[in-house]
Design a protein around this motif. Structure first.
Motif, PDB file in Angstrom:
ATOM      1  N   UNK A   1      39.608  45.197  36.404  1.00  0.00           N
ATOM      2  CA  UNK A   1      39.187  45.571  37.771  1.00  0.00           C
ATOM      3  C   UNK A   1      40.007  46.763  38.259  1.00  0.00           C
ATOM      4  N   UNK A   2      39.291  47.796  38.745  1.00  0.00           N
ATOM      5  CA  UNK A   2      39.964  49.003  39.235  1.00  0.00           C
ATOM      6  C   UNK A   2      39.685  49.176  40.732  1.00  0.00           C
ATOM      7  N   UNK A   3      40.512  50.009  41.359  1.00  0.00           N
ATOM      8  CA  UNK A   3      40.358  50.276  42.790  1.00  0.00           C
ATOM      9  C   UNK A   3      38.926  50.763  43.083  1.00  0.00           C
TER      10      UNK A   3
ATOM     11  N   UNK B   1      31.737  40.870  40.619  1.00  0.00           N
ATOM     12  CA  UNK B   1      31.007  39.595  40.650  1.00  0.00           C
ATOM     13  C   UNK B   1      31.994  38.461  40.443  1.00  0.00           C
ATOM     14  N   UNK B   2      31.967  37.489  41.350  1.00  0.00           N
ATOM     15  CA  UNK B   2      32.945  36.393  41.315  1.00  0.00           C
ATOM     16  C   UNK B   2      32.268  35.135  40.782  1.00  0.00           C
TER      17      UNK B   2
ATOM     18  N   UNK C   1      44.632  47.027  46.585  1.00  0.00           N
ATOM     19  CA  UNK C   1      43.338  47.383  45.976  1.00  0.00           C
ATOM     20  C   UNK C   1      42.225  47.280  47.002  1.00  0.00           C
ATOM     21  N   UNK C   2      41.320  48.263  46.992  1.00  0.00           N
ATOM     22  CA  UNK C   2      40.146  48.149  47.865  1.00  0.00           C
ATOM     23  C   UNK C   2      38.944  47.756  46.991  1.00  0.00           C
ATOM     24  N   UNK C   3      38.774  46.440  46.834  1.00  0.00           N
ATOM     25  CA  UNK C   3      37.618  45.961  46.067  1.00  0.00           C
ATOM     26  C   UNK C   3      36.813  45.029  46.970  1.00  0.00           C
TER      27      UNK C   3
ATOM     28  N   UNK D   1      31.711  41.661  36.349  1.00  0.00           N
ATOM     29  CA  UNK D   1      31.651  40.244  36.758  1.00  0.00           C
ATOM     30  C   UNK D   1      32.523  39.432  35.821  1.00  0.00           C
ATOM     31  N   UNK D   2      33.297  38.524  36.416  1.00  0.00           N
ATOM     32  CA  UNK D   2      34.163  37.640  35.623  1.00  0.00           C
ATOM     33  C   UNK D   2      33.736  36.207  35.905  1.00  0.00           C
TER      34      UNK D   2
END
Ligand code: 5RP
Length: 237
Positions: free
Chosen positions: A23-25, A30-31, A53-55, A87-88
């Motif tokens: 995951x990058x800024x 997807x959670x 982080x702005x996600x 998505x993870x």
């Protein structure tokens, strides 16, 4: 890291921590749902605090939504962000071809929609989830069904070789009702040689909303073990 986890929980957390590194800024994430995906949501919340982080997250279930809010992950929707960066999610079974059975948490309909909208799909699991063939070890395939159609779908599933059972709730009498207001038929097919073909047959049945087959959707699987985390990637054709 959470201290004092049993070995399986520790393996799930290790896999989650690897996945969260993708995951990058600025990403839309997807959670996934379930106990393994929960470790990823917690780890994302920690990265937001630590790295500013702005996600934004798109939860695949009410469970994921509540946990994401608790962990300080801003929530968005597919309407606002139709394309998801990564998505993870967890899985109930994973084959070497990266085909999956999902849905023991009854969230597979939204999980599959989010996966289909995602540029990269990462599955996290412990070693118990690895199988040669889907359906091994008496694993059932969850099928989400409109309540109005249950009896029809039961008959049609039997005609394609499945043995369906309506999933019952725990802590409430009667059937499980999904986040979409539907029922779940946990269906035993035995070992499944061709999940893509069977998925099509089941999805053709009127009243079937979604199946727990995830065929050809996954890019990377991280399997947590007592030692290192194993990375399995989709072979590019
Ligand atoms: C929910 C799911 C879950 O990802 C799957 O059941 C795995 O859950 P857990 O990580 O708790 O074993 O598909 O619909």
């Amino acid at each position: 890291m959470t201290a004092n986890l049993d070995p399986i929980q520790e393996a799930k957390q290790k896999a989650a921590l690897e996945a969260v590194k993708h995951v990058k800024d600025g990403f839309i994430v997807g959670l996934g749902s379930g106990s393994t995906a929960a470790f990823a949501i917690e780890a994302l919340g920690e990265r937001i605090k630590r790295e500013n982080l702005r996600i934004m997250g798109i939860p695949t279930s009410y469970q994921a939504f509540l946990l994401a809010v608790k962990c300080g992950i801003p929530i968005t929707t597919l309407d606002e962000h139709p394309e998801i960066n990564v998505t993870i999610d967890g899985a109930d079974q994973v084959t070497p071809e990266l085909n999956l059975i999902k849905g023991m948490g009854a969230a597979m309909a939204r999980e599959k929609i989010v996966a289909a909208a995602s540029k990269l799909n990462i599955i996290i699991a412990d070693e118990q989830k690895k199988v040669k063939l889907l359906g091994e070890n008496n694993q059932v395939v969850p099928i989400e069904v409109l309540p109005f159609a249950i009896s029809l779908v039961e008959r049609k599933i039997a005609a394609v070789g499945g043995k369906p059972t309506v999933r019952e709730g725990k802590g409430k009498l009667g059937p499980v009702i999904t986040d979409n207001g539907n029922a779940i038929l946990d269906t035993y097919f035995g070992e499944i040689q061709n999940p893509a073909e069977l998925e099509v047959k089941v999805k053709m049945i009127p009243g079937v909303v979604e199946t727990g087959f995830f065929v050809g959707l996954t890019d990377i699987v991280y399997v947590g073990t007592s030692g290192a985390v194993e990375k399995i990637e989709k072979l590019r054709k």
